[in-house]
Design a protein around this motif. Structure first.
Motif, PDB file in Angstrom:
ATOM      1  N   ARG A 131       5.754   0.134   0.298  1.00 36.30           N
ATOM      2  CA  ARG A 131       5.574   1.291   1.171  1.00 36.30           C
ATOM      3  C   ARG A 131       4.094   1.400   1.484  1.00 36.30           C
ATOM      4  NH1 ARG A 131      10.154   4.658   1.131  1.00 36.30           N
ATOM      5  NH2 ARG A 131      11.533   4.235  -0.611  1.00 36.30           N
ATOM      6  N   PRO A 141       0.987   3.684   3.564  1.00 37.08           N
ATOM      7  CA  PRO A 141       0.655   4.922   4.252  1.00 37.08           C
ATOM      8  C   PRO A 141       0.718   4.672   5.765  1.00 37.08           C
ATOM      9  CG  PRO A 141      -1.024   4.378   2.617  1.00 37.08           C
ATOM     10  CD  PRO A 141      -0.104   3.215   2.710  1.00 37.08           C
ATOM     11  N   GLN A 142       1.049   5.697   6.508  1.00 40.52           N
ATOM     12  CA  GLN A 142       1.233   5.560   7.948  1.00 40.52           C
ATOM     13  C   GLN A 142       0.006   4.951   8.632  1.00 40.52           C
ATOM     14  OE1 GLN A 142       2.458   9.111   9.988  1.00 40.52           O
ATOM     15  NE2 GLN A 142       2.421   8.131  11.991  1.00 40.52           N
ATOM     16  N   GLU A 143      -1.185   5.373   8.243  1.00 43.97           N
ATOM     17  CA  GLU A 143      -2.409   4.863   8.858  1.00 43.97           C
ATOM     18  C   GLU A 143      -2.547   3.352   8.649  1.00 43.97           C
ATOM     19  OE1 GLU A 143      -7.147   5.301   8.148  1.00 43.97           O
ATOM     20  OE2 GLU A 143      -5.980   7.150   8.081  1.00 43.97           O
ATOM     21  N   GLU A 193      -0.055   1.255   7.998  1.00 42.78           N
ATOM     22  CA  GLU A 193       1.033   0.639   8.771  1.00 42.78           C
ATOM     23  C   GLU A 193       0.631   0.490  10.236  1.00 42.78           C
ATOM     24  OE1 GLU A 193       4.638  -0.923  10.130  1.00 42.78           O
ATOM     25  OE2 GLU A 193       3.987  -0.705   8.050  1.00 42.78           O
ATOM     26  N   GLU A 194      -0.031   1.503  10.788  1.00 44.94           N
ATOM     27  CA  GLU A 194      -0.467   1.432  12.185  1.00 44.94           C
ATOM     28  C   GLU A 194      -1.526   0.346  12.381  1.00 44.94           C
ATOM     29  OE1 GLU A 194      -1.671   5.456  12.951  1.00 44.94           O
ATOM     30  OE2 GLU A 194       0.403   6.168  13.069  1.00 44.94           O
ATOM     31  N   LYS A 195      -2.450   0.227  11.438  1.00 41.17           N
ATOM     32  CA  LYS A 195      -3.458  -0.823  11.516  1.00 41.17           C
ATOM     33  C   LYS A 195      -2.814  -2.200  11.426  1.00 41.17           C
ATOM     34  CE  LYS A 195      -7.305   1.790   9.567  1.00 41.17           C
ATOM     35  NZ  LYS A 195      -8.243   1.906   8.436  1.00 41.17           N
ATOM     36  N   GLU A 225       0.270  -2.972  12.248  1.00 40.62           N
ATOM     37  CA  GLU A 225       1.003  -3.194  13.505  1.00 40.62           C
ATOM     38  C   GLU A 225       0.051  -3.651  14.604  1.00 40.62           C
ATOM     39  OE1 GLU A 225       4.205  -3.556  15.909  1.00 40.62           O
ATOM     40  OE2 GLU A 225       4.370  -2.815  13.843  1.00 40.62           O
ATOM     41  N   LYS A 247       3.830  -9.246  10.671  1.00 43.17           N
ATOM     42  CA  LYS A 247       3.206  -8.385   9.663  1.00 43.17           C
ATOM     43  C   LYS A 247       3.271  -9.057   8.292  1.00 43.17           C
ATOM     44  CE  LYS A 247       5.513  -4.695  11.143  1.00 43.17           C
ATOM     45  NZ  LYS A 247       6.022  -3.315  11.198  1.00 43.17           N
TER      46      LYS A 247
END
Length: 68
Positions: free
Chosen positions: A5, A7-9, A11-13, A15, A25
């Motif tokens: 898992r 953190p969203q930040e 995950e965005e980086k 992506e 990824k």
């Protein structure tokens, strides 16, 4: 198989990097982990040398001792 898992930040980086490098990824994570583990092993080995009673030579001293 491993599942993580992020953190969203992060995950965005990931992506963004995946798209810009045209890599999956999984590939990016695998390469990042390989580099991290290589660095960690190097660090641990260096720490062992520094904590040992073995003499430590400067680059200049080592070059002279090896006859270069």
């Amino acid at each position: 198989m491993l599942s993580i898992r992020l953190p969203q930040e992060l995950e965005e980086k990931l992506e963004k990097a995946s798209k810009s490098e045209d890599r999956s990824k999984s590939w990016i994570i695998r390469k990042a982990l390989e580099h991290y583990l290589e660095d960690l092993i190097d660090y641990q080995e260096a720490r062992q040398v520094l904590n040992s009673s073995s003499p430590i030579y400067s680059n200049e001293e080592a070059t002279k001792r090896l006859g270069f």
